[in-house]
Each structure stands twice: as C-alpha cells, then as structure tokens.
Write a protein that holds these residues in place. Structure first.
Motif, short mmCIF file in Angstrom:
data_model
loop_
_atom_site.label_atom_id
_atom_site.label_comp_id
_atom_site.label_asym_id
_atom_site.label_seq_id
_atom_site.Cartn_x
_atom_site.Cartn_y
_atom_site.Cartn_z
N ALA A 83 0.85 -1.19 0.00
CA ALA A 83 0.00 0.00 0.00
C ALA A 83 0.88 1.23 0.00
O ALA A 83 1.99 1.22 0.54
CB ALA A 83 -0.94 0.01 1.20
N ILE A 84 0.36 2.30 -0.61
CA ILE A 84 1.08 3.56 -0.67
C ILE A 84 0.10 4.68 -0.38
O ILE A 84 -1.03 4.69 -0.87
CB ILE A 84 1.78 3.74 -2.03
N GLY A 85 0.53 5.61 0.48
CA GLY A 85 -0.32 6.73 0.83
C GLY A 85 0.38 8.05 0.60
O GLY A 85 1.54 8.08 0.16
N PRO A 86 -0.29 9.14 0.90
CA PRO A 86 0.31 10.46 0.69
C PRO A 86 1.47 10.69 1.65
O PRO A 86 1.51 10.13 2.74
CB PRO A 86 -0.85 11.42 0.98
N GLY A 87 2.39 11.50 1.23
CA GLY A 87 3.53 11.81 2.08
C GLY A 87 4.71 10.90 1.82
O GLY A 87 4.61 9.89 1.12
N THR A 137 1.17 -16.95 -6.97
CA THR A 137 0.05 -17.11 -7.90
C THR A 137 -1.25 -16.71 -7.23
O THR A 137 -1.59 -17.19 -6.15
CB THR A 137 -0.04 -18.58 -8.36
N ALA A 138 -1.99 -15.80 -7.88
CA ALA A 138 -3.23 -15.28 -7.31
C ALA A 138 -3.86 -14.31 -8.29
O ALA A 138 -3.23 -13.88 -9.26
CB ALA A 138 -2.97 -14.57 -5.98
N MET A 139 -5.09 -13.94 -7.98
CA MET A 139 -5.70 -12.80 -8.63
C MET A 139 -5.28 -11.57 -7.84
O MET A 139 -5.43 -11.54 -6.62
CB MET A 139 -7.22 -12.93 -8.65
N TYR A 140 -4.74 -10.59 -8.54
CA TYR A 140 -4.26 -9.38 -7.88
C TYR A 140 -5.24 -8.25 -8.13
O TYR A 140 -5.64 -8.00 -9.28
CB TYR A 140 -2.86 -9.02 -8.40
N TYR A 141 -5.60 -7.56 -7.07
CA TYR A 141 -6.56 -6.48 -7.12
C TYR A 141 -5.92 -5.17 -6.65
O TYR A 141 -5.13 -5.16 -5.72
CB TYR A 141 -7.75 -6.76 -6.21
N CYS A 142 -6.37 -4.11 -7.26
CA CYS A 142 -5.99 -2.78 -6.85
C CYS A 142 -7.15 -2.20 -6.04
O CYS A 142 -8.32 -2.49 -6.33
CB CYS A 142 -5.71 -1.94 -8.09
N ALA A 143 -6.85 -1.39 -5.04
CA ALA A 143 -7.88 -0.79 -4.22
C ALA A 143 -7.49 0.63 -3.84
O ALA A 143 -6.31 0.96 -3.78
CB ALA A 143 -8.11 -1.62 -2.95
N ALA A 144 -8.49 1.44 -3.58
CA ALA A 144 -8.25 2.83 -3.20
C ALA A 144 -9.27 3.26 -2.15
O ALA A 144 -10.37 2.71 -2.07
CB ALA A 144 -8.33 3.75 -4.42
N GLY A 145 -8.89 4.25 -1.37
CA GLY A 145 -9.79 4.77 -0.36
C GLY A 145 -9.17 5.95 0.34
O GLY A 145 -8.00 6.28 0.10
N PRO A 146 -9.93 6.60 1.21
CA PRO A 146 -9.38 7.72 1.98
C PRO A 146 -8.16 7.28 2.78
O PRO A 146 -8.18 6.21 3.39
CB PRO A 146 -10.54 8.12 2.90
N ALA A 147 -7.12 8.07 2.73
CA ALA A 147 -5.88 7.71 3.42
C ALA A 147 -6.14 7.54 4.91
O ALA A 147 -6.86 8.31 5.53
CB ALA A 147 -4.82 8.77 3.19
N THR A 148 -5.56 6.50 5.48
CA THR A 148 -5.67 6.26 6.92
C THR A 148 -4.68 7.16 7.65
O THR A 148 -3.65 7.55 7.09
CB THR A 148 -5.39 4.79 7.24
N PRO A 149 -4.95 7.50 8.89
CA PRO A 149 -4.05 8.39 9.64
C PRO A 149 -2.68 7.78 9.80
O PRO A 149 -2.52 6.55 9.84
CB PRO A 149 -4.75 8.52 10.99
N PRO A 150 -1.65 8.59 9.88
CA PRO A 150 -0.30 8.06 10.09
C PRO A 150 -0.18 7.41 11.45
O PRO A 150 -0.93 7.71 12.38
CB PRO A 150 0.59 9.31 10.00
N GLY A 151 0.75 6.47 11.54
CA GLY A 151 1.01 5.82 12.81
C GLY A 151 0.20 4.58 13.08
O GLY A 151 0.44 3.90 14.08
N LEU A 152 -0.73 4.27 12.21
CA LEU A 152 -1.49 3.03 12.40
C LEU A 152 -0.62 1.82 12.06
O LEU A 152 0.29 1.93 11.25
CB LEU A 152 -2.74 3.04 11.53
N PRO A 153 -0.91 0.69 12.67
CA PRO A 153 -0.08 -0.50 12.39
C PRO A 153 -0.23 -0.97 10.95
O PRO A 153 -1.23 -0.69 10.28
CB PRO A 153 -0.62 -1.55 13.37
#
Length: 130
Positions: free
Chosen positions: A50-54, A91-107
């Motif tokens: 996963a990649i988020g802002p910042g 081997t798998a089906m790979y999916y892309c997903a998007a959503g509102p960025a989670t706050p920093p510092g979460l596990p």
C-alpha cells in the motif's frame, strides 16, 4: 464514479518478473491511499502493498518485502506493483484498491487491511509456474 483498472498480469516461470499497473479515475481527493491485494484460489484476500500520501508512507506484506515494490505516477493517476523473483506461491488474482488515506502511525495490519479501502478493481491474474 471511481474506477480502478488493473493490467499487467500474466504467466511467468519461477524467478520471473511482472509489473502490474492500476489506473485510478474519478477520485477527486488527493488524500487517498492505494493498495494491492491478492487472493489465491480457495484462500482469503490479503494485502500485499500500500502507498499513501507523504514521504515513506509505504507498506508491504512481509513475504514480499524486498521482492515487490509499489510506486505511483500522479501525472498518470497510476500505481504500479513491480514484482521480482516471483514464486509459485505468488500465484493469485491481484486487485488494486483505493480509499481515503488512513491516519499516520497506524499499524501495518491496518494499512493492508481490505476494510481500510473503499474501491476495488476487477483484478488481474498472476500465475507463476515452477
């Protein structure tokens, strides 16, 4: 309407490489995180990266760390997953997903949890043969 379209899947031999692309359209906020998930046959979906802002807001599943790399091209609204040293267990089906960025510092578990994402693409198949 938010749409995510994956591409780049295919069949490779063990040790091979692939680059997946995810083009995101219709998402108007810049405060977004994008992730890659995979679902092997008969198994649950798991977060891969996963990649988020910042700066430094990147997370990887432990088993792919050092082999998979996520990156983004904001000008193209595209997120990539470069995969090296592919193994049959990838081997798998790979999916892309998007959503509102989670706050920093979460596990990391939260950062890679499907429930932290709102929109999913239809997937692209990756098959690795031994």
């Amino acid at each position: 309407q938010v749409q995510l379209v994956e591409s780049g899947g295919g069949s490779v031999q063990s040790g091979g490489s692939l680059r997946l692309s995810c083009t995101v359209s219709g998402y108007t906020s810049a405060n977004v995180h994008v992730g890659w998930f995979r679902q092997p046959p008969g198994k649950e979906r798991e977060g891969v990266a996963a990649i988020g802002p910042g700066v430094g807001n990147i997370y990887y599943l432990r088993s792919v760390r050092g082999r998979f790399y996520i990156s983004q091209d904001n000008a193209k609204n595209t997120v990539y997953l470069q995969m090296f040293s592919l193994q049959p267990e990838d081997t798998a089906m790979y999916y892309c997903a998007a959503g509102p960025a989670t706050p920093p510092g979460l596990p990391q578990q939260t950062k890679l949890n499907p429930e932290s994402f709102t929109y999913f693409g239809r997937g692209t198949q990756v098959t690795v043969s031994s």
